[in-house]
Design an enzyme around this catalytic site. Structure first.
Site, PDB file in Angstrom:
ATOM      1  N   TYR A 138       0.822  -1.213   0.000  1.00  0.00           N
ATOM      2  CA  TYR A 138       0.000   0.000   0.000  1.00  0.00           C
ATOM      3  C   TYR A 138       0.858   1.267   0.000  1.00  0.00           C
ATOM      4  CZ  TYR A 138      -4.803  -1.792   0.627  1.00  0.00           C
ATOM      5  OH  TYR A 138      -6.029  -2.350   0.455  1.00  0.00           O
ATOM      6  N   SER A 139       1.493   1.553   1.156  1.00  0.00           N
ATOM      7  CA  SER A 139       2.219   2.816   1.308  1.00  0.00           C
ATOM      8  C   SER A 139       3.401   2.911   0.343  1.00  0.00           C
ATOM      9  CB  SER A 139       2.778   2.936   2.732  1.00  0.00           C
ATOM     10  OG  SER A 139       1.740   2.990   3.658  1.00  0.00           O
ATOM     11  N   SER A 171       4.727  -4.756   5.872  1.00  0.00           N
ATOM     12  CA  SER A 171       4.863  -5.599   7.072  1.00  0.00           C
ATOM     13  C   SER A 171       5.119  -7.038   6.664  1.00  0.00           C
ATOM     14  CB  SER A 171       3.588  -5.553   7.917  1.00  0.00           C
ATOM     15  OG  SER A 171       3.269  -4.226   8.235  1.00  0.00           O
ATOM     16  N   GLU A 253      -8.505  -3.911   8.398  1.00  0.00           N
ATOM     17  CA  GLU A 253      -7.230  -3.701   9.078  1.00  0.00           C
ATOM     18  C   GLU A 253      -7.430  -2.921  10.374  1.00  0.00           C
ATOM     19  OE1 GLU A 253      -4.281  -1.461   6.912  1.00  0.00           O
ATOM     20  OE2 GLU A 253      -2.698  -2.025   8.316  1.00  0.00           O
ATOM     21  N   SER A 384      -3.259   6.895   9.871  1.00  0.00           N
ATOM     22  CA  SER A 384      -2.887   7.520  11.139  1.00  0.00           C
ATOM     23  C   SER A 384      -4.133   8.024  11.864  1.00  0.00           C
ATOM     24  CB  SER A 384      -1.951   8.699  10.872  1.00  0.00           C
ATOM     25  OG  SER A 384      -2.673   9.721  10.203  1.00  0.00           O
TER      26      SER A 384
END
Lengths: 403, 355
Positions: A138-139, A171, A253, A384
């Site tokens: 994703y990021s 991750s 998530e 966030s």
């Protein structure tokens, strides 16, 4: 008719309970009691001995690691009541679920909703059997909170795509077999130019570099894609539907992170028990430091209210059918409280709670420090806290876009 | 929102409709301006009694509906939203003490009248401005002597549940009972009540912890009123932010304000969970003392924040008497201090948990 149906239901529940007990007696190796690798998704490759392997295979072949998923794709096909019975009996036996990770928590539920029949039959069964580890693409370096700014590009080459770009904070990327990724297929439309696709981590052109974090651990990676070929059958949904599918996955998530996730599990002991162990007690057995005692109670009350909120969200989502935008509230609250708990734990222990290595510290003390540091990530990843606030304000409260 | 049964949904809808149409904040404003002796509109209270709200926790054999605490909480929450001035919480609590600790005779004598609204009851427990102080009132030969501070709804009450050093007593308004006004910022009924050899009947059947049981109920039902208040302040504030224009844009479009509303929204979610869990504990009969601490401590925390932010986010207009938001701030502090401040509740929670 109703009067007949009820006792029959009860009988079958009882029969199911017997079935579970028998299964556990036959297949759960007693030496694994209470062990459980709760951190499998971030900590590293599962260190699987023969007993663990047998246990995983036994659970996987029944589909009970993913109890509510449909049987036709390898899930357990169990009702909610049966799932509860399974969990109760496993808890009694000290057994744990060996099937986990991002495939179970995030990708599987999303693919069941958006995937084609062919994709579900290909990818869900290995997740149910715990054979395949998934990671999340994703990021990117310039797409953190502004996730839709992602630039990794998949170029259409007829029967396949060619992917180029960089993902980060992947991750468990160094241990994963496959990656579910959101990539750009159209540069002219920020949100509708994104597609959701599945990439083999061992495909030529995929390179993974672990990132060392402040906790000393390396649970995240940078992932580089250079001319990586991805077959068209690995596109989930339509081209341009990736943002919708990707956001749905994020709801799963958040729900998982909010429970305190890995950090909470690493924290171990009850906060007040910890306080009684490390702090001076008065003759009446109370914590002598009245201010600290007040702060612990203050925390415990709010933690209780949070757990009740998580429970209420589950009950209410049953009616609504699945995860909802309340997941943003839970993520925001759960991560904040877990961090607060971690800070309080360290304060209770004093310098003994800040040990980095050596014999002078117990395993739980050292673990607590890592958990405290690792836990700082929880209010940043998975959207966030600031992003959750935006979601709550705009989608739940109907406040206008600030941009 | 807890999962409600059909009965509870109907009751909540009825309460919501009545509060919105018949008892909006304008009705409280009228009570405040006209100052009826009881501190509330007796007509409005009579209507509430007719709708059965005074008998929700009273068994059917004594004229109540026995719908339970969740049901009582739903009604109280709706009335809290519009700041309805009434002794419903006070009289429900008084009735619950008799249900828990009254003899058969006392139940037959009082519960039907409390259920019908003919008698208004209230608790007279604390003797000082902070909850949890020593109880010094004494009883000898059936005569109770002592002074109770800040008794809620004292002006309309004819039956007092009074804490004495050796237990709880029923005292009727009359000889030996005098009161003096203690007007508080919420403009509701509060009085210091002095019992000077007033005839008192002991509530003997509730066990040694009857007082604690009653206080837990007071904490939980009060927190239901606070939940309604906090929700209303939130909704009114959100509406205001969506309408008020500055710098050519509505305030709701400013991220600094959006994030504060998101924080408050999360606080409200925790408050609702805590309060509903308290009401469920009362109906289920388990874990009540801890659930009561959590419910009222969360209600105190969230309503405190909400009532402050409500004023701040309204800006200057929120400081005016013409706007309703200030009423909620004033009532909020009175309820926060009643039946346990946050520090008191945290101390109790820690005691219950053994640290």
């Amino acid at each position: 008719m109703a009067t007949l149906a009820e006792p029959r239901e009860a009988t079958s529940d009882e029969a199911f309970r017997e079935e579970v007990r028998a299964f556990l007696a036959d297949h759960f190796p007693p030496e694994l009691k209470g062990k459980g690798n709760a951190l499998a998704s971030v900590e590293g490759p599962t260190k699987e001995g023969p007993a663990e392997k047998a246990w995983r295979e036994a659970m996987g072949s029944r589909g009970w690691g993913t109890p509510t998923w449909p049987k036709e794709y390898g899930g357990g096909g169990l009702s909610k009541a049966q799932t509860r019975i399974l969990q109760e009996e496993m808890a009694k036996a000290g057994a744990w679920n060996p099937i986990g990770g991002m495939g179970v928590m995030m990708f599987g539920p999303t693919l069941l909703e958006y995937g084609s029949e062919e994709q579900k039959h290909e990818h869900i069964p290995p997740i149910c059997r715990g054979e395949i580890r998934w990671c999340q693409g994703y990021s990117e370096p310039n797409a953190g909170s502004d996730l839709a700014n992602l630039q990794t590009f998949a170029e259409d080459k007829g029967d396949h795509y060619v992917v180029n770009g960089q993902k980060t904070w992947t991750s468990g990327g160094q241990w994963a077999d496959k990656c579910f990724a959101i990539v750009r297929t159209d540069r002219s439309d920020k949100h509708h130019g994104i597609s959701f696709m599945l990439i083999d981590m061992d495909a030529p052109g995929v390179e993974v570099r672990p990132i060392q974090m402040i906790s000393g651990m390396s649970p995240f990676c940078e992932t580089f894609f250079t001319d990586v070929k991805v077959p068209k059958k690995n596109l989930v949904g339509q081209e341009g539907q990736g943002w919708t599918i990707g956001k749905r996955l994020l709801q799963h998530e958040r729900t998982n992170i909010s429970g305190g996730g890995a950090a909470a599990r690493m924290m171990g002991a009850n906060l007040s028990d910890l306080a009684k162990k490390y702090l001076e007690l008065g003759d009446d057995g109370r914590i002598a430091d009245a201010v600290m005692r007040d702060r612990i109670a203050d925390f415990e009350i709010r933690w209780q209210a949070f757990l009740l909120t998580a429970k209420r969200a589950v009950e209410e989502s049953k009616a609504a059918g699945g995860v909802s935008e309340i997941s943003s509230v839970l993520k925001k609250l759960g991560t904040k409280l877990t961090q607060e708990r971690s800070e309080l734990t360290i304060e209770i222990m004093g310098l003994q709670g800040l040990g980095w290595e050596g014999d002078g510290f117990s395993e739980s003390e050292l673990g607590g420090v890592r958990a405290w540091l690792f836990g700082k990530a929880t209010t940043i990843y998975g959207g966030s806290t600031e992003i959750q606030n935006n979601i709550i304000a705009k989608r739940v409260l109907g406040m206008l876009d600030h941009q | 929102m807890a999962i409600l049964n059909e009965e509870q949904e109907m009751l909540r809808d009825m309460a919501r409709e009545w509060a919105t149409n018949e008892s909006p904040v304008a009705a409280f404003r009228k009570v405040r301006n006209e100052k009826p002796a009881e501190g509330y509109s007796t007509d409005a209270f009579a209507t509430m009694a007719q709708m059965g709200w005074t008998g929700i926790v009273i068994p059917e054999e004594f004229g109540g509906s026995d719908f339970g605490w969740m049901s009582a909480g739903l009604v109280v929450e709706e009335l809290g939203k519009t700041l309805t001035a009434s002794p419903l919480v006070a009289t429900t609590l008084a009735a619950s003490v008799i249900v828990l600790g009254g003899s058969d005779e006392q139940k037959s004598m009082w519960l039907p009248k409390l259920a019908s609204g003919e008698v208004v009851g209230t608790l007279a427990i604390d003797e000082g401005p902070r909850h949890g102080g020593k109880v010094t009132a004494t009883v000898s030969s059936g005569k109770l002597t002592g002074t109770k501070a800040f008794v809620h709804e004292a002006h309309g009450a004819t039956l007092f549940v009074v804490a004495a050093a050796d237990g709880l007593y029923l005292v009727e308004k009359g000889e030996g009972v005098t009161m003096s006004d203690r007007k508080l910022t919420d403009q509701r009924s509060h009085a210091e009540v002095t019992f000077d050899g007033a005839a008192a009947e002991r509530l003997a059947d509730g066990g040694d912890d009857l007082l604690d049981k009653v206080l837990d109920r007071a904490r939980i039902l009060t927190s239901a009123e606070m939940l309604g208040m906090a929700n209303q302040v939130f909704d009114v504030t959100l509406d205001y932010l969506k309408q008020r224009v500055q710098f050519n844009q509505v305030l709701a479009s400013f991220q600094a304000l959006q994030h504060r509303m998101a924080d408050l929204f999360a606080d409200l979610a925790m408050m609702r969970s805590a309060v509903e869990s308290g009401l469920e504990a009362l109906d289920g009969g388990y874990g009540i003392p801890r659930a009561a601490c959590v419910a009222k401590a969360e209600a105190n925390r969230a309503l405190h924040a909400m009532s402050r932010e409500g004023i701040q986010l309204h800006g200057g207009i929120g400081m005016t008497d013409e706007y309703d938001v200030g009423f909620y701030l004033k009532r909020a502090r009175v309820l926060e201090a009643s039946w346990g401040s946050s520090t008191y509740l945290k101390d109790r929670f820690a005691n219950l948990a053994g640290y």
